[in-house]
Design a protein around this motif. Structure first.
Motif, mmCIF file in Angstrom:
data_model
loop_
_atom_site.group_PDB
_atom_site.id
_atom_site.type_symbol
_atom_site.label_atom_id
_atom_site.label_comp_id
_atom_site.label_asym_id
_atom_site.label_seq_id
_atom_site.Cartn_x
_atom_site.Cartn_y
_atom_site.Cartn_z
ATOM 1 N N CYS A 94 70.904 42.992 66.614
ATOM 2 C CA CYS A 94 71.067 44.386 67.064
ATOM 3 C C CYS A 94 71.419 44.345 68.542
ATOM 4 O O CYS A 94 71.920 43.324 69.038
ATOM 5 C CB CYS A 94 69.841 45.233 66.758
ATOM 6 N N ALA A 95 71.181 45.402 69.274
ATOM 7 C CA ALA A 95 71.633 45.444 70.673
ATOM 8 C C ALA A 95 70.892 44.421 71.540
ATOM 9 O O ALA A 95 71.508 43.651 72.273
ATOM 10 C CB ALA A 95 71.464 46.846 71.242
ATOM 11 N N ARG A 96 69.566 44.406 71.433
ATOM 12 C CA ARG A 96 68.783 43.506 72.298
ATOM 13 C C ARG A 96 67.764 42.666 71.531
ATOM 14 O O ARG A 96 66.820 42.145 72.108
ATOM 15 C CB ARG A 96 68.045 44.324 73.373
ATOM 16 N N GLY A 97 67.922 42.570 70.232
ATOM 17 C CA GLY A 97 66.953 41.817 69.436
ATOM 18 C C GLY A 97 65.643 42.567 69.275
ATOM 19 O O GLY A 97 64.577 41.977 69.101
ATOM 20 N N GLY A 98 65.720 43.898 69.325
ATOM 21 C CA GLY A 98 64.519 44.738 69.265
ATOM 22 C C GLY A 98 64.257 45.288 67.878
ATOM 23 O O GLY A 98 64.408 44.597 66.870
ATOM 24 N N GLN A 99 63.916 46.579 67.870
ATOM 25 C CA GLN A 99 63.412 47.188 66.641
ATOM 26 C C GLN A 99 64.384 47.151 65.473
ATOM 27 O O GLN A 99 63.987 46.865 64.345
ATOM 28 C CB GLN A 99 62.999 48.630 66.928
ATOM 29 N N ARG A 100 65.647 47.438 65.739
ATOM 30 C CA ARG A 100 66.571 47.577 64.599
ATOM 31 C C ARG A 100 66.727 46.279 63.815
ATOM 32 O O ARG A 100 66.691 46.283 62.590
ATOM 33 C CB ARG A 100 67.926 48.109 65.082
ATOM 34 N N SER A 101 66.891 45.161 64.514
ATOM 35 C CA SER A 101 67.047 43.902 63.774
ATOM 36 C C SER A 101 65.725 43.489 63.131
ATOM 37 O O SER A 101 65.713 42.893 62.054
ATOM 38 C CB SER A 101 67.599 42.788 64.670
ATOM 39 N N HIS A 102 64.593 43.830 63.771
ATOM 40 C CA HIS A 102 63.293 43.505 63.160
ATOM 41 C C HIS A 102 63.045 44.343 61.897
ATOM 42 O O HIS A 102 62.484 43.840 60.915
ATOM 43 C CB HIS A 102 62.157 43.707 64.177
ATOM 44 N N ILE A 103 63.459 45.620 61.940
ATOM 45 C CA ILE A 103 63.329 46.470 60.744
ATOM 46 C C ILE A 103 64.199 45.914 59.622
ATOM 47 O O ILE A 103 63.749 45.766 58.476
ATOM 48 C CB ILE A 103 63.707 47.935 61.065
ATOM 49 N N ALA A 104 65.460 45.566 59.946
ATOM 50 C CA ALA A 104 66.371 45.007 58.942
ATOM 51 C C ALA A 104 65.800 43.713 58.372
ATOM 52 O O ALA A 104 65.849 43.479 57.150
ATOM 53 C CB ALA A 104 67.745 44.755 59.564
ATOM 54 N N GLN A 105 65.243 42.890 59.238
ATOM 55 C CA GLN A 105 64.661 41.614 58.798
ATOM 56 C C GLN A 105 63.470 41.862 57.849
ATOM 57 O O GLN A 105 63.349 41.198 56.804
ATOM 58 C CB GLN A 105 64.212 40.807 60.012
ATOM 59 N N ALA A 106 62.630 42.832 58.214
ATOM 60 C CA ALA A 106 61.449 43.141 57.388
ATOM 61 C C ALA A 106 61.870 43.695 56.026
ATOM 62 O O ALA A 106 61.318 43.314 54.992
ATOM 63 C CB ALA A 106 60.553 44.139 58.114
ATOM 64 N N TRP A 107 62.848 44.573 56.012
ATOM 65 C CA TRP A 107 63.321 45.152 54.749
ATOM 66 C C TRP A 107 63.966 44.077 53.870
ATOM 67 O O TRP A 107 63.808 44.088 52.646
ATOM 68 C CB TRP A 107 64.300 46.285 55.010
#
Length: 356
Positions: A94-107
């Motif tokens: 994601c932009a900075r390796g924050g919430q969005r990529s962590h949410i995608a990873q968790a899903w």
């Protein structure tokens, strides 16, 4: 799970990156091997951003989950799953390796797939790309000069130490330089350049002698500064050979490409518009009277080409355009670099000289 911090290796090997940023962010800047499969579309991202400013991070996160739920959520997870299965060696970003990529990873994990992240996200990859370019351009550079139609791009792109800047910019540099592929954003162009440099292990670079800009893209300052001090080898091919190269490039290939993309009828119109726009772009420098004369010759040549398939009539305007406009302009620019010219010769002679 592997650690996504070896940015240069990720870039140099075209490692697939599932980029979950919104399409607008991806368009503004992305890596060559990135696949845009957003967590949120542009409207959803804008709504969450507004909520974040007004109500804080918790409210924004809640709104994000509310917007991306049910069938929409399933569709996005399925798209990530398919991409992850097709590219098992890839990363999420994601932009900075924050919430969005962590949410995608968790899903994705809930869907049975463990998939690693790029630590620091796109921003970290971008910084690595900028730094790589700054370091790579410190190697010796040889510039290939020559008037329009000299085959500079052909020569450079065929070499193991060559970087085709015009190919990366998707533009051939002149007023007739546009191609059928839209130019990338400035950041994406710079990212593509960095990857091209990282992919080649060579003690020097051979580049075309470009100006500051190629179409709408400009060369990074670090590269421009190095090019300003670099030696130039100038291709001096006969006028007739140059005309033949330009016939192939501007008339035969562009007509073919437009027809392949749009079909015969619309393709012809697009091709004719492309040539007219090229002339129109330099009308003031030509003078309006000369521009009108060239336009009339172009119309006649297009009519002949459409009727007979022959492109010969285009030389009636192209030859004087080279003689009166392009050649004097390039020779004037080259005079300012006279002390940097280290070799002059035909296309073949320059190619042999570079191999010594």
């Amino acid at each position: 799970m592997k650690d996504g911090t070896d940015y240069r290796a990720i870039l140099a090997t075209d490692t697939p990156v599932i980029d979950v940023r919104a399409p607008i962010e991806f368009t503004q800047g992305a890596m060559p091997a990135a696949i845009n499969l957003p967590l949120m579309d542009d409207e959803e991202r804008a709504a969450v951003g507004t909520c974040y400013k007004r109500q804080g991070p918790e409210a924004a996160l809640a709104l994000g989950h509310q917007l991306v739920c049910g069938e929409v959520r399933e569709q996005r997870i399925n798209a990530w799953r398919e991409a992850a299965q097709a590219h098992p060696q890839g990363y999420l970003c994601c932009a900075r390796g924050g919430q969005r990529s962590h949410i995608a990873q968790a899903w994705l994990k809930e869907a049975g797939i463990d998939y690693p992240l790029i630590a620091g996200g796109y921003k970290a990859l971008r910084q690595a790309a900028i730094q790589a370019t700054e370091e790579e351009v410190q190697k010796p550079i040889i510039l290939i000069g020559g008037c329009t139609g000299s085959g500079k791009t052909l020569l450079v792109s065929a070499r193991p130490d060559g970087i085709d800047l015009e190919g990366l910019a998707r533009h051939r540099g002149s007023s007739f330089g546009r191609t059928l592929r839209a130019q990338l954003s400035q950041a994406s162009f710079e990212n593509h350049l960095a990857v091209a440099l990282l992919k080649k292990e060579t003690p020097r670079w051979v580049l075309e002698d470009e100006g500051r800009t190629i179409g709408s893209n400009h060369l990074p300052a670090c590269l421009r500064e190095r090019m300003a001090d670099s030696p130039v080898a100038v291709i001096e091919d006969p006028f007739e050979i140059r005309l033949e190269r330009l016939r192939e490039e501007y008339f035969l290939r562009m007509h073919h490409d437009f027809s392949a993309a749009y079909g015969d009828e619309t393709g012809w119109q697009e091709y004719a518009d492309y040539l007219h726009q090229g002339l129109f772009a330099i009308r003031r420098r030509l003078g309006l009277q000369r521009f009108a004369q060239f336009t009339a010759l172009l119309d006649d040549a297009l009519e002949t080409q459409r009727r007979t398939g022959s492109t010969e009539a285009h030389f009636s305007w192209l030859a004087p355009l080279l003689n009166e406009y392009y050649d004097p302009m390039y020779r004037y620019q080259l005079e300012k670099k006279a002390e940097k010219i280290v070799f002059r010769g035909t296309f073949e002679e320059i190619a042999q000289w570079l191999n010594h």
